[in-house]
Motif scaffolding. Structure first.
Motif, PDB file in Angstrom:
ATOM      1  N   SER A  91      13.221   6.254   3.211  1.00  0.00           N
ATOM      2  CA  SER A  91      13.644   5.110   4.026  1.00  0.00           C
ATOM      3  C   SER A  91      12.577   4.741   5.043  1.00  0.00           C
ATOM      4  CB  SER A  91      14.961   5.426   4.741  1.00  0.00           C
ATOM      5  OG  SER A  91      15.997   5.582   3.814  1.00  0.00           O
ATOM      6  N   PHE A  92      11.889   5.739   5.568  1.00  0.00           N
ATOM      7  CA  PHE A  92      10.791   5.461   6.505  1.00  0.00           C
ATOM      8  C   PHE A  92       9.694   4.653   5.822  1.00  0.00           C
ATOM      9  CE2 PHE A  92       6.535   6.851   7.863  1.00  0.00           C
ATOM     10  CZ  PHE A  92       6.508   6.273   9.129  1.00  0.00           C
ATOM     11  N   PHE A  93       9.277   5.096   4.651  1.00  0.00           N
ATOM     12  CA  PHE A  93       8.195   4.389   3.974  1.00  0.00           C
ATOM     13  C   PHE A  93       8.631   3.012   3.469  1.00  0.00           C
ATOM     14  CE2 PHE A  93       6.353   8.673   3.584  1.00  0.00           C
ATOM     15  CZ  PHE A  93       5.147   8.397   4.185  1.00  0.00           C
ATOM     16  N   HIS A  94       9.903   2.856   3.177  1.00  0.00           N
ATOM     17  CA  HIS A  94      10.365   1.557   2.703  1.00  0.00           C
ATOM     18  C   HIS A  94      10.582   0.576   3.852  1.00  0.00           C
ATOM     19  CE1 HIS A  94      13.761  -1.213   1.774  1.00  0.00           C
ATOM     20  NE2 HIS A  94      12.910  -1.552   0.834  1.00  0.00           N
ATOM     21  N   GLN A  95      11.121   1.053   4.983  1.00  0.00           N
ATOM     22  CA  GLN A  95      11.503   0.140   6.046  1.00  0.00           C
ATOM     23  C   GLN A  95      10.462   0.013   7.150  1.00  0.00           C
ATOM     24  OE1 GLN A  95      15.309   1.717   7.179  1.00  0.00           O
ATOM     25  NE2 GLN A  95      16.391   0.480   5.669  1.00  0.00           N
ATOM     26  N   ALA A  96       9.910   1.118   7.632  1.00  0.00           N
ATOM     27  CA  ALA A  96       8.977   1.040   8.760  1.00  0.00           C
ATOM     28  C   ALA A  96       7.642   0.474   8.330  1.00  0.00           C
ATOM     29  CB  ALA A  96       8.795   2.416   9.396  1.00  0.00           C
ATOM     30  N   ILE A  97       7.138   0.980   7.232  1.00  0.00           N
ATOM     31  CA  ILE A  97       5.919   0.446   6.649  1.00  0.00           C
ATOM     32  C   ILE A  97       6.399  -0.448   5.508  1.00  0.00           C
ATOM     33  CG2 ILE A  97       3.751   1.016   5.513  1.00  0.00           C
ATOM     34  CD1 ILE A  97       4.144   3.868   6.692  1.00  0.00           C
ATOM     35  N   PRO A  98       6.175  -1.743   5.563  1.00  0.00           N
ATOM     36  CA  PRO A  98       6.760  -2.589   4.517  1.00  0.00           C
ATOM     37  C   PRO A  98       6.142  -2.326   3.147  1.00  0.00           C
ATOM     38  CG  PRO A  98       5.620  -3.913   6.178  1.00  0.00           C
ATOM     39  CD  PRO A  98       5.473  -2.497   6.563  1.00  0.00           C
TER      40      PRO A  98
END
Length: 186
Positions: free
Chosen positions: A146-153
């Motif tokens: 979720s971090f890689f999908h949401q924070a870093i587009p």
């Protein structure tokens, strides 16, 4: 405590996966569902532990309970934030950044439970060690994705994150049900 937490968080991750996979388009209903499951998972704080606490293992049960209850609070706050983000249709980068912290803390909890509940060092048994370890590892992986999908587009990972949330939510729910039925225990 553990069974209720794993069932409710597994349900929240499962429902969040439907949105990432494009099968649930309404963000408000998803936000309401995730937020209500997050609030209900706080009920697990007042329930007696089913697997962690035991008369046979008094030496570290306070620390084990504190780590697991901190994990419950952390994931409840994260899921409340994700539910609010979906319900109010806010920007997802803030929740994604928080997911990075949740992932790191979940990895620390995973390593704690792997070392503390190891069958060689403790008499909890392999089933308890494996179920708690697998549960916290699934939580850490899903928060990291979720971090890689949401924070870093990084939108290429959207489907991967959705499928990991789907399968991870089902596995958490099954582990929670098995703990609740007493199949996994001391």
């Amino acid at each position: 405590m553990e069974a209720v937490f794993f069932i409710l968080v597994g349900g929240a991750l499962f429902s969040q996966s439907w949105n990432l996979l494009g099968l649930l388009a309404d963000g408000r209903s998803l936000g309401l569902l995730i937020g209500s499951l997050a609030l209900m998972s706080l009920i697990a704080l007042i329930i007696d532990p089913m697997v962690i606490e035991s008369e046979l293992h008094n030496s570290h049960w306070v620390t084990n309970n504190a780590v697991f209850k901190a994990l419950i609070i952390l994931w409840s706050v994260y899921l409340l934030a994700a539910g609010a983000q979906h319900f109010l249709d806010l920007e997802e980068r803030a929740v994604g950044l928080f997911a990075g912290f949740v992932s790191v803390i979940s990895i620390v909890a995973f390593l704690y439970f792997v070392v503390r509940f190891a069958p060689e060092a403790n008499k909890y048994g392999e089933a308890v060690w494996l179920s708690i370890s697998v549960g916290t590892l699934i939580l850490a992986i899903n928060a990291g994705l979720s971090f890689f999908h949401q924070a870093i587009p990084f939108h290429v990972i959207r489907l991967v994150s959705g499928w990991f949330l789907l399968v991870g939510g089902v596995i958490l729910g099954v582990v929670g049900i098995l703990m609740g039925l007493g199949t996994i225990g001391l």
